[in-house]
Design a protein around this motif. Structure first.
Motif, PDB file in Angstrom:
ATOM      1  N   GLU A 200      43.912 -21.089 -59.758  1.00 29.39           N
ATOM      2  CA  GLU A 200      42.979 -21.880 -59.101  1.00 29.39           C
ATOM      3  C   GLU A 200      42.091 -22.685 -59.976  1.00 29.39           C
ATOM      4  O   GLU A 200      41.092 -23.252 -59.831  1.00 29.39           O
ATOM      5  CB  GLU A 200      42.091 -21.208 -58.008  1.00 29.39           C
ATOM      6  CG  GLU A 200      42.879 -20.466 -56.803  1.00 29.39           C
ATOM      7  CD  GLU A 200      42.347 -19.350 -56.105  1.00 29.39           C
ATOM      8  OE1 GLU A 200      41.105 -19.271 -56.657  1.00 29.39           O
ATOM      9  OE2 GLU A 200      42.698 -18.653 -55.220  1.00 29.39           O
ATOM     10  N   LYS A 201      42.545 -22.291 -61.502  1.00 30.53           N
ATOM     11  CA  LYS A 201      41.676 -22.805 -62.266  1.00 30.53           C
ATOM     12  C   LYS A 201      40.237 -22.235 -62.569  1.00 30.53           C
ATOM     13  O   LYS A 201      39.443 -23.046 -62.715  1.00 30.53           O
ATOM     14  CB  LYS A 201      41.678 -24.446 -62.741  1.00 30.53           C
ATOM     15  CG  LYS A 201      43.074 -25.073 -62.712  1.00 30.53           C
ATOM     16  CD  LYS A 201      42.920 -26.475 -62.489  1.00 30.53           C
ATOM     17  CE  LYS A 201      44.456 -27.101 -62.819  1.00 30.53           C
ATOM     18  NZ  LYS A 201      44.304 -28.747 -62.592  1.00 30.53           N
ATOM     19  N   ASP A 202      40.058 -21.195 -62.252  1.00 28.23           N
ATOM     20  CA  ASP A 202      38.734 -20.599 -62.138  1.00 28.23           C
ATOM     21  C   ASP A 202      38.661 -19.214 -63.272  1.00 28.23           C
ATOM     22  O   ASP A 202      39.630 -18.834 -63.724  1.00 28.23           O
ATOM     23  CB  ASP A 202      38.274 -20.219 -60.583  1.00 28.23           C
ATOM     24  CG  ASP A 202      37.157 -20.302 -60.271  1.00 28.23           C
ATOM     25  OD1 ASP A 202      36.092 -20.377 -61.159  1.00 28.23           O
ATOM     26  OD2 ASP A 202      36.943 -20.713 -58.977  1.00 28.23           O
ATOM     27  N   TYR A 304      38.942 -25.031 -65.713  1.00 32.53           N
ATOM     28  CA  TYR A 304      39.730 -26.062 -65.751  1.00 32.53           C
ATOM     29  C   TYR A 304      39.657 -27.002 -64.508  1.00 32.53           C
ATOM     30  O   TYR A 304      40.098 -28.137 -64.557  1.00 32.53           O
ATOM     31  CB  TYR A 304      41.214 -25.927 -66.101  1.00 32.53           C
ATOM     32  CG  TYR A 304      41.324 -25.083 -67.395  1.00 32.53           C
ATOM     33  CD1 TYR A 304      41.069 -25.854 -68.579  1.00 32.53           C
ATOM     34  CD2 TYR A 304      41.775 -23.738 -67.558  1.00 32.53           C
ATOM     35  CE1 TYR A 304      41.334 -25.172 -69.952  1.00 32.53           C
ATOM     36  CE2 TYR A 304      41.925 -23.206 -68.702  1.00 32.53           C
ATOM     37  CZ  TYR A 304      41.665 -23.849 -69.872  1.00 32.53           C
ATOM     38  OH  TYR A 304      42.046 -23.289 -70.911  1.00 32.53           O
ATOM     39  N   GLN A 305      38.477 -26.774 -63.778  1.00 29.51           N
ATOM     40  CA  GLN A 305      38.441 -27.364 -62.430  1.00 29.51           C
ATOM     41  C   GLN A 305      37.546 -28.793 -62.932  1.00 29.51           C
ATOM     42  O   GLN A 305      36.609 -28.773 -64.073  1.00 29.51           O
ATOM     43  CB  GLN A 305      37.653 -26.790 -61.478  1.00 29.51           C
ATOM     44  CG  GLN A 305      38.463 -25.680 -60.823  1.00 29.51           C
ATOM     45  CD  GLN A 305      37.773 -24.798 -59.836  1.00 29.51           C
ATOM     46  OE1 GLN A 305      36.696 -25.433 -59.187  1.00 29.51           O
ATOM     47  NE2 GLN A 305      38.125 -23.670 -59.356  1.00 29.51           N
ATOM     48  N   LYS A 306      37.410 -29.757 -62.214  1.00 28.41           N
ATOM     49  CA  LYS A 306      36.576 -30.857 -62.371  1.00 28.41           C
ATOM     50  C   LYS A 306      35.233 -30.598 -61.794  1.00 28.41           C
ATOM     51  O   LYS A 306      35.109 -29.900 -60.834  1.00 28.41           O
ATOM     52  CB  LYS A 306      36.966 -32.087 -61.524  1.00 28.41           C
ATOM     53  CG  LYS A 306      37.917 -32.883 -62.274  1.00 28.41           C
ATOM     54  CD  LYS A 306      38.396 -34.178 -61.750  1.00 28.41           C
ATOM     55  CE  LYS A 306      39.520 -35.071 -62.253  1.00 28.41           C
ATOM     56  NZ  LYS A 306      39.662 -36.365 -61.707  1.00 28.41           N
ATOM     57  N   GLN A 307      34.262 -30.815 -62.686  1.00 32.44           N
ATOM     58  CA  GLN A 307      32.772 -30.290 -62.241  1.00 32.44           C
ATOM     59  C   GLN A 307      31.974 -31.481 -62.304  1.00 32.44           C
ATOM     60  O   GLN A 307      32.102 -32.207 -63.027  1.00 32.44           O
ATOM     61  CB  GLN A 307      32.277 -29.251 -63.213  1.00 32.44           C
ATOM     62  CG  GLN A 307      33.139 -27.964 -62.951  1.00 32.44           C
ATOM     63  CD  GLN A 307      32.701 -26.722 -64.168  1.00 32.44           C
ATOM     64  OE1 GLN A 307      32.011 -26.156 -63.985  1.00 32.44           O
ATOM     65  NE2 GLN A 307      33.535 -26.855 -65.366  1.00 32.44           N
ATOM     66  N   GLU A 318      31.443 -36.862 -63.962  1.00 33.78           N
ATOM     67  CA  GLU A 318      32.411 -35.636 -63.986  1.00 33.78           C
ATOM     68  C   GLU A 318      32.950 -35.242 -65.144  1.00 33.78           C
ATOM     69  O   GLU A 318      32.736 -35.969 -66.133  1.00 33.78           O
ATOM     70  CB  GLU A 318      33.382 -35.958 -63.096  1.00 33.78           C
ATOM     71  CG  GLU A 318      33.518 -35.977 -61.705  1.00 33.78           C
ATOM     72  CD  GLU A 318      34.635 -36.181 -60.784  1.00 33.78           C
ATOM     73  OE1 GLU A 318      35.417 -36.998 -61.482  1.00 33.78           O
ATOM     74  OE2 GLU A 318      34.471 -35.777 -59.714  1.00 33.78           O
ATOM     75  N   GLU A 320      35.902 -32.633 -67.186  1.00 37.50           N
ATOM     76  CA  GLU A 320      37.118 -31.708 -66.963  1.00 37.50           C
ATOM     77  C   GLU A 320      37.397 -31.275 -68.610  1.00 37.50           C
ATOM     78  O   GLU A 320      37.751 -31.856 -69.139  1.00 37.50           O
ATOM     79  CB  GLU A 320      38.354 -32.671 -66.455  1.00 37.50           C
ATOM     80  CG  GLU A 320      39.440 -31.860 -66.082  1.00 37.50           C
ATOM     81  CD  GLU A 320      40.576 -32.547 -65.461  1.00 37.50           C
ATOM     82  OE1 GLU A 320      41.836 -32.141 -65.142  1.00 37.50           O
ATOM     83  OE2 GLU A 320      40.391 -33.759 -65.190  1.00 37.50           O
TER      84      GLU A 320
END
Length: 366
Positions: A200-202, A304-307, A318, A320
Motif C-alpha cells: 500500500e506504499k505505507d 511512496y504515496q502521493k501527498q 503534490e 511523490e
C-alpha cells in the motif's frame, strides 16, 4: 550549527550528512587503557546498517568504521577518538524532484526557516543516517559498562497494534528475526502486517523497550541532571522518537500511591525493592534496580504515496517521494537506543573525572 555534541565527561560530537562523503563521531573523555578495535565497533554498526532485510531500506552501505585517532596498539590513549564511516551508496538524484518541496513528516520546512538553506539530499544533517555515528561512539561506552557488569538490551515490543506476548519472551529470539522482537509469533504477524503496508506504499510506527541491569545506586543528580531527565534528553534526540516512558510511565496516572510506591527490602545484605514501578530511578538518582524504558517511534515519513504539501514559494502542490526508505524505523533503531543509553549512563558515572580505565573500575567496583 550548534547542538551536535552530547555529554559532559564522556563527550560525543557527530558530524557529516546523509549524502556527503562521510559521517562520523569524535569521542572525548574516554579513559585511557580500554581495549578497542574496529572489528568490535563494526559489530554494532552491522546491527544498524541498511539493506539487511526486506523491511529495511535497500541502500547498500557497508558502514565500515575507521578509527582515525585516540587508539594506539589496541588501547585508548585518553585523547579524542575520531571515528569515520564513509558513504558509498548515496544516490542524490533521487531527491532532485523534491528540492523545492517540503516533505510531510520531515524537518525540511523547519530547517529552511531556521537556516535559509537546506541539504535536500535525504535530509542532510537531519537524516536518520546520522545515528550511525552515535552507534559507533556508543559501542565504546557499552564496552566500558559491560566490563562493570552493566548490561543494556533493547528490542521491539510492538509494531502497529501487534504486541509481544510476555509469556513467549525470549532474549535469543531478538537476533533471530529481522524485526528484533523477542516473540517469534508476534514477529511473524508483524512481518505480514508490514508486507501489506509495503504493498500500500505505507509505513508503520513501533514501540521499543530497553532494559538496563547492573547500574549501581547513586547515579544521577537530583535537579537538572536527573538520570531520567538525561536519558529522556538522549532518547528524544533520536530523530524519529516521539515519546518515552520510564518505569510505569503514563500508567501512574491511574495508580494509587499505595500501589505505585516500591517497598524497600534487604536481601543477603543488599538493598532491593519489592516492585519496580519507578523503573530503577527515584528522585533523578538510580536506586540499584533495573532501569526500564519504553520509546515510541513514529512511522517512517518517507512513503511512496502521493501527498499534499507546499513548495518554497508557498504554493500548494503534490509530492511523490522516491529513493530508498524503510517501511519501519524501529528495528534498526534498537542499537541506536542502546548506544544513547550507554553514553548517558557512562557520562554521569565519569563525573568524578576518572582518567584511566583501572581507576574508573576501582572506584565503582569497590
Amino acid at each position: 550549527m550548534a547542538g551536535s555534541t552530547f555529554g559532559k565527561m564522556f563527550c560525543v560530537t557527530t558530524w557529516g550528512e546523509s549524502h556527503g562523503k562521510a559521517l562520523g563521531a569524535v569521542v572525548d573523555g574516554c579513559p585511557a587503557g580500554l581495549e578497542i578495535d574496529e572489528d568490535y565497533i563494526q559489530s554494532f554498526l552491522d546491527r544498524r546498517k541498511p539493506g539487511k532485510s526486506k523491511f529495511a531500506t535497500p541502500r547498500k552501505e557497508a558502514d565500515k568504521v575507521k578509527i582515525l585517532s585516540g587508539v594506539f596498539e589496541g588501547r585508548t590513549t585518553g585523547t579524542p577518538i575520531s571515528l569515520m564511516i564513509e558513504n558509498t551508496s548515496q544516490i542524490s538524484k533521487d531527491y532532485s524532484d523534491i528540492a523545492d518541496k517540503y516533505r510531510p513528516g520531515h524537518a525540511d520546512y523547519g530547517f529552511d526557516v531556521k537556516y535559509g538553506f537546506r541539504d535536500y539530499r535525504g535530509g542532510g544533517r537531519s537524516s536518520g543516517r546520522e545515528t550511525a555515528a552515535r552507534v559507533a561512539a556508543g559501542a565504546i561506552a557499552i564496552k566500558i559498562l559491560k566490563a562493570m557488569g552493566i548490561d543494556i538490551c533493547a528490542y521491539v515490543s510492538q509494531i502497529g497494534d501487534i504486541e509481544i506476548n510476555r509469556d513467549n519472551f525470549s532474549y535469543d529470539e531478538i537476533s533471530n528475526n529481522s524485526l528484533c522482537m523477542p516473540d517469534k509469533d508476534a514477529a511473524e504477524k508483524a512481518a505480514h502486517y508490514i508486507e501489506r503496508l509495503m504493498e500500500e506504499k505505507d509505513s508503520t510506527g513501533a514501540l521499543v523497550e530497553c532494559n538496563v541491569s547492573g547500574v549501581p545506586a547513586g547515579i544521577g543528580d537530583p535537579v537538572f541532571d536527573k538520570l531520567d531527565a538525561r536519558l529522556s534528553y538522549a532518547i528524544m534526540s533520536i530523530g524519529a522518537v516521539k515519546g518515552i516512558e520510564i518505569g510505569d510511565g503514563f500508567d501512574v496516572v491511574k495508580a494509587r500511591g499505595s500501589y505505585n510506591n516500591d517497598s524497600f527490602r534487604v536481601s543477603d545484605g543488599k538493598v532491593t525493592k519489592a516492585t519496580n514501578h519507578s523503573g530503577g530511578i527515584l528522585g533523578g538518582i538510580s536506586d540499584g534496580s533495573d532501569i526500564n524504558l519504553r520509546i515510541a517511534f513514529k512511522p517512517t515519513p518517507s512513503i511512496y504515496q502521493k501527498q499534499q504539501t507546499i513548495d518554497k514559494n508557498l504554493n500548494e502542490t503534490e509530492i511523490e517521494i522516491k529513493g530508498r526508505h524503510d517501511p519501519i524505523i524501529a528495528p534498526r533503531a534498537v542499537v541506536v537506543v542502546e548506544a544513547m543509553v550507554a553514553i548517558t549512563i557512562l557520562d554521569l558515572m565519569l563525573s568524578d573525572n576518572c582518567s584511566t580505565i583501572s581507576g574508573f573500575f576501582k572506584k565503582f567496583l569497590n
